[in-house]
Write a protein that holds these residues in place. Sequence first.
Motif, PDB file in Angstrom:
ATOM      1  N   LEU A   1      22.141  40.111   3.220  1.00 23.81           N
ATOM      2  CA  LEU A   1      22.821  38.886   3.679  1.00 23.81           C
ATOM      3  C   LEU A   1      21.850  37.708   3.721  1.00 23.81           C
ATOM      4  O   LEU A   1      22.187  36.592   3.312  1.00 23.81           O
ATOM      5  N   ARG A   2      20.644  37.979   4.210  1.00 23.10           N
ATOM      6  CA  ARG A   2      19.626  36.931   4.287  1.00 23.10           C
ATOM      7  C   ARG A   2      19.286  36.371   2.910  1.00 23.10           C
ATOM      8  O   ARG A   2      19.195  35.153   2.721  1.00 23.10           O
ATOM      9  N   GLU A   3      19.106  37.255   1.941  1.00 23.94           N
ATOM     10  CA  GLU A   3      18.763  36.811   0.593  1.00 23.94           C
ATOM     11  C   GLU A   3      19.907  36.028  -0.051  1.00 23.94           C
ATOM     12  O   GLU A   3      19.673  35.057  -0.765  1.00 23.94           O
ATOM     13  N   LYS A   4      21.125  36.435   0.225  1.00 25.15           N
ATOM     14  CA  LYS A   4      22.301  35.690  -0.274  1.00 25.15           C
ATOM     15  C   LYS A   4      22.321  34.287   0.332  1.00 25.15           C
ATOM     16  O   LYS A   4      22.555  33.290  -0.363  1.00 25.15           O
ATOM     17  N   LEU A   5      22.045  34.219   1.624  1.00 22.99           N
ATOM     18  CA  LEU A   5      22.027  32.937   2.329  1.00 22.99           C
ATOM     19  C   LEU A   5      20.919  32.031   1.787  1.00 22.99           C
ATOM     20  O   LEU A   5      21.162  30.856   1.471  1.00 22.99           O
ATOM     21  N   ILE A   6      19.711  32.567   1.666  1.00 26.95           N
ATOM     22  CA  ILE A   6      18.578  31.774   1.179  1.00 26.95           C
ATOM     23  C   ILE A   6      18.844  31.253  -0.231  1.00 26.95           C
ATOM     24  O   ILE A   6      18.657  30.065  -0.527  1.00 26.95           O
ATOM     25  N   LYS A   7      19.289  32.151  -1.093  1.00 29.67           N
ATOM     26  CA  LYS A   7      19.566  31.772  -2.490  1.00 29.67           C
ATOM     27  C   LYS A   7      20.620  30.659  -2.541  1.00 29.67           C
ATOM     28  O   LYS A   7      20.467  29.658  -3.253  1.00 29.67           O
ATOM     29  N   GLY A   8      21.687  30.818  -1.765  1.00 28.91           N
ATOM     30  CA  GLY A   8      22.763  29.829  -1.763  1.00 28.91           C
ATOM     31  C   GLY A   8      22.325  28.475  -1.256  1.00 28.91           C
ATOM     32  O   GLY A   8      22.657  27.436  -1.845  1.00 28.91           O
ATOM     33  N   VAL A   9      21.559  28.459  -0.158  1.00 32.46           N
ATOM     34  CA  VAL A   9      21.092  27.195   0.413  1.00 32.46           C
ATOM     35  C   VAL A   9      20.144  26.486  -0.556  1.00 32.46           C
ATOM     36  O   VAL A   9      20.273  25.281  -0.812  1.00 32.46           O
ATOM     37  N   MET A  10      19.198  27.231  -1.100  1.00 27.61           N
ATOM     38  CA  MET A  10      18.199  26.616  -1.983  1.00 27.61           C
ATOM     39  C   MET A  10      18.816  26.099  -3.284  1.00 27.61           C
ATOM     40  O   MET A  10      18.369  25.093  -3.834  1.00 27.61           O
ATOM     41  N   GLU A  11      19.879  26.769  -3.762  1.00 28.12           N
ATOM     42  CA  GLU A  11      20.544  26.339  -5.000  1.00 28.12           C
ATOM     43  C   GLU A  11      21.476  25.151  -4.774  1.00 28.12           C
ATOM     44  O   GLU A  11      21.607  24.288  -5.631  1.00 28.12           O
ATOM     45  N   ARG A  12      22.118  25.107  -3.609  1.00 26.36           N
ATOM     46  CA  ARG A  12      23.165  24.110  -3.382  1.00 26.36           C
ATOM     47  C   ARG A  12      22.677  22.834  -2.698  1.00 26.36           C
ATOM     48  O   ARG A  12      23.371  21.812  -2.729  1.00 26.36           O
ATOM     49  N   ILE A  13      21.525  22.898  -2.025  1.00 27.06           N
ATOM     50  CA  ILE A  13      21.056  21.718  -1.290  1.00 27.06           C
ATOM     51  C   ILE A  13      19.681  21.309  -1.822  1.00 27.06           C
ATOM     52  O   ILE A  13      18.689  21.998  -1.582  1.00 27.06           O
ATOM     53  N   PRO A  14      19.610  20.202  -2.568  1.00 27.82           N
ATOM     54  CA  PRO A  14      18.315  19.758  -3.099  1.00 27.82           C
ATOM     55  C   PRO A  14      17.390  19.285  -1.985  1.00 27.82           C
ATOM     56  O   PRO A  14      17.845  18.954  -0.892  1.00 27.82           O
TER      57      PRO A  14
ATOM     58  N   ASP B   1      29.357  33.040   3.269  1.00 24.18           N
ATOM     59  CA  ASP B   1      30.093  32.182   2.326  1.00 24.18           C
ATOM     60  C   ASP B   1      30.577  30.900   3.009  1.00 24.18           C
ATOM     61  O   ASP B   1      30.519  29.813   2.414  1.00 24.18           O
ATOM     62  N   TYR B   2      31.050  31.032   4.245  1.00 20.95           N
ATOM     63  CA  TYR B   2      31.538  29.868   4.986  1.00 20.95           C
ATOM     64  C   TYR B   2      30.400  28.877   5.249  1.00 20.95           C
ATOM     65  O   TYR B   2      30.548  27.654   5.063  1.00 20.95           O
ATOM     66  N   VAL B   3      29.242  29.380   5.651  1.00 23.73           N
ATOM     67  CA  VAL B   3      28.076  28.523   5.886  1.00 23.73           C
ATOM     68  C   VAL B   3      27.677  27.807   4.596  1.00 23.73           C
ATOM     69  O   VAL B   3      27.389  26.606   4.590  1.00 23.73           O
ATOM     70  N   LEU B   4      27.684  28.538   3.497  1.00 24.51           N
ATOM     71  CA  LEU B   4      27.297  27.949   2.208  1.00 24.51           C
ATOM     72  C   LEU B   4      28.318  26.938   1.706  1.00 24.51           C
ATOM     73  O   LEU B   4      27.990  26.060   0.898  1.00 24.51           O
ATOM     74  N   GLU B   5      29.538  27.033   2.197  1.00 25.08           N
ATOM     75  CA  GLU B   5      30.568  26.049   1.850  1.00 25.08           C
ATOM     76  C   GLU B   5      30.396  24.776   2.689  1.00 25.08           C
ATOM     77  O   GLU B   5      30.506  23.657   2.189  1.00 25.08           O
ATOM     78  N   VAL B   6      30.102  24.964   3.974  1.00 26.22           N
ATOM     79  CA  VAL B   6      30.089  23.854   4.925  1.00 26.22           C
ATOM     80  C   VAL B   6      28.755  23.108   4.957  1.00 26.22           C
ATOM     81  O   VAL B   6      28.706  21.866   4.988  1.00 26.22           O
ATOM     82  N   LEU B   7      27.645  23.842   4.961  1.00 28.84           N
ATOM     83  CA  LEU B   7      26.328  23.243   5.172  1.00 28.84           C
ATOM     84  C   LEU B   7      25.956  22.173   4.139  1.00 28.84           C
ATOM     85  O   LEU B   7      25.479  21.086   4.523  1.00 28.84           O
ATOM     86  N   PRO B   8      26.154  22.400   2.836  1.00 33.84           N
ATOM     87  CA  PRO B   8      25.783  21.357   1.863  1.00 33.84           C
ATOM     88  C   PRO B   8      26.506  20.032   2.087  1.00 33.84           C
ATOM     89  O   PRO B   8      25.918  18.951   1.935  1.00 33.84           O
ATOM     90  N   LYS B   9      27.788  20.110   2.474  1.00 31.99           N
ATOM     91  CA  LYS B   9      28.567  18.884   2.726  1.00 31.99           C
ATOM     92  C   LYS B   9      28.016  18.132   3.937  1.00 31.99           C
ATOM     93  O   LYS B   9      27.942  16.894   3.941  1.00 31.99           O
ATOM     94  N   ILE B  10      27.638  18.886   4.974  1.00 32.24           N
ATOM     95  CA  ILE B  10      27.082  18.257   6.181  1.00 32.24           C
ATOM     96  C   ILE B  10      25.759  17.575   5.861  1.00 32.24           C
ATOM     97  O   ILE B  10      25.521  16.436   6.278  1.00 32.24           O
ATOM     98  N   VAL B  11      24.889  18.283   5.127  1.00 35.15           N
ATOM     99  CA  VAL B  11      23.590  17.713   4.777  1.00 35.15           C
ATOM    100  C   VAL B  11      23.768  16.429   3.964  1.00 35.15           C
ATOM    101  O   VAL B  11      23.110  15.413   4.225  1.00 35.15           O
ATOM    102  N   GLU B  12      24.679  16.460   3.002  1.00 30.76           N
ATOM    103  CA  GLU B  12      24.919  15.269   2.172  1.00 30.76           C
ATOM    104  C   GLU B  12      25.425  14.108   3.019  1.00 30.76           C
ATOM    105  O   GLU B  12      24.957  12.968   2.882  1.00 30.76           O
ATOM    106  N   ARG B  13      26.358  14.397   3.916  1.00 31.20           N
ATOM    107  CA  ARG B  13      26.919  13.334   4.770  1.00 31.20           C
ATOM    108  C   ARG B  13      25.845  12.738   5.689  1.00 31.20           C
ATOM    109  O   ARG B  13      25.727  11.519   5.826  1.00 31.20           O
ATOM    110  N   LEU B  14      25.048  13.588   6.303  1.00 32.31           N
ATOM    111  CA  LEU B  14      24.017  13.109   7.228  1.00 32.31           C
ATOM    112  C   LEU B  14      22.919  12.347   6.493  1.00 32.31           C
ATOM    113  O   LEU B  14      22.381  11.360   7.016  1.00 32.31           O
ATOM    114  N   ARG B  15      22.597  12.798   5.296  1.00 38.34           N
ATOM    115  CA  ARG B  15      21.583  12.078   4.515  1.00 38.34           C
ATOM    116  C   ARG B  15      22.058  10.670   4.156  1.00 38.34           C
ATOM    117  O   ARG B  15      21.271   9.716   4.169  1.00 38.34           O
ATOM    118  N   ASN B  16      23.326  10.532   3.863  1.00 35.04           N
ATOM    119  CA  ASN B  16      23.871   9.217   3.515  1.00 35.04           C
ATOM    120  C   ASN B  16      23.814   8.240   4.687  1.00 35.04           C
ATOM    121  O   ASN B  16      23.877   7.031   4.518  1.00 35.04           O
TER     122      ASN B  16
END
Length: 397
Positions: free
Chosen positions: A270-283, A368-383
Motif C-alpha cells: 500500500l505504501r509503495e502504491k501511495l508513494i508511486k501515485g503521489v510522485m507521478e501525479r504531483i510535480p 485510491d481516494y487519497v490519490l484522487e483528492v490530494l493532487p487537486k488540493i495541492v494544485e488549488r493551494l499552490r494557485n
Amino acid sequence: MEMKKVYMDYSATTYTKPEVLEEMIPYFTEKFANPSSKFYSISQEPIAAINNARERVAKAINASSDEIFFTAGGSEADNWAIKGVAFANRKKGNHIITTNIEHHAVLYVCQYLEKQGFEVTYLPVDEQGLIKIEDFKNAIKDTTILTTIMFANNEVAAIQPIKEIGKICKERGVIFHTDAVQAIGHIEVDVKEMNIDLLSIAAHKFYGPKGIGALYIRKGIKLDNLIHGGGQEKGRRASTENVPGIIGMGKAIELAVSHLHEEKERLTNLREKLIKGVMERIPYTKLNGPTGENRLPGSANFSFIGLEGEALLLSLDFEGIYASTGSACASGSLDPSHVLLALGLPHELAHGSLRLSMGSGSTEEEVDYVLEVLPKIVERLRNMSPLWEDFVKKGEK
C-alpha cells in the motif's frame, strides 16, 4: 468521487481492537480488585492477568518477563531509561550519545540532563534520516555511559541500524536504550539478537489502549527509579497498576506480533502504491526519508514546494482525509519539523510536509481516494500561495 472518511495517521495513534477491549472490560467491573492488596483472594485474578500480560510483552521482543516494567506510556519509559541510567551511572561518566531526530521525549530529556552537568552528543543524519555508523563509533568516549537512539523515526519512518549499534555498545561497554514506540508490532524486534539494554514501548501504537506502556530493562542494568512511592513493579515504579491497560497491552502486542509478517507485506505494498501515485501525479514533490527496507511499512512523508502544511491538513480534513505534518506531540507548534530540518530540508520545504501513515484498517480503495483528492488540493493551494508564486517567478518551475 464520493467523499470518504479515510484515517491516514496511524503513526500518531491506532484504534483499540475489539478483541483487546473485550479482554479489558472485566477488569473495569467485576475483576476490579487492587493487585497490591495481596491478602485477599479477589486480588489473585488481577495479579495472574498482569503476570500473563508481562509474559506476552516479553515474548514479543524475546525478553524475560521479569525484565518488563509497565509505565504510563512511551514518554515515561524514555524519561525513566535516560534519567535513570544517567543518574545511576554518573560516577562512571557523564557522556550520552543520541541523534538530532529523536522524539521530544528523548531530546528534551537530554537537554534537561545537559543542565545537570551531563554532556550530550547529537549525531547528525543523512538526507534519508539515517546515522552513519562511523560517526557513532567516533562519538564514543571513555566517559560515555549511555546511547539512546530511536529504532524507527515517527516522522520519516527511517529504521536505524539498531543491530550494529547494539553490537558496538556491547563491545565498548556502553548501555544502549532505544525508543521502539514506532517499531513494536510493525517490524521484527529482538532485544537479545540486537544487544538492546533498554527499550521503550507504547500500547496505543499497535491497537492497544492509550495511557499504558512498558520499559524493557535487561537484567543487571543499573538505573534509578523515576517515580517513587509504593512497591509496585518490584519496587521500581510506584503507582497502582493500570490493570485494564496492562491486560489490553498484552493482548494487543500478542495480536500484532502474530500477524506481523503478512501485515508488514500488505502495508508495504500500500505504501509503495501511495508513494508511486503521489510522485507521478504531483510535480515538485519530495519524498522524505529512506526508500525500501529502511522505511517502516505503512508510512510516507512528502514535502510539496510552495505549500504550508497546516493549509494542506485543513483541506484534506474537509475531504474526509485525516493526516499529519509530523509528530502528533508537536502538532500545536508552527515551527518546521526538527526532523526534516535535520535531513537538510530548507525551512519553506519543511513547512510544506505531509505524513500519511497507514494501518490495520487501510485499504487500496482508501489509497485510491487519497490519490484522487490530494493532487487537486495541492494544485488549488499552490494557485493561492505566494511561496509558489515566488518559486514560479524565479523560473524554477
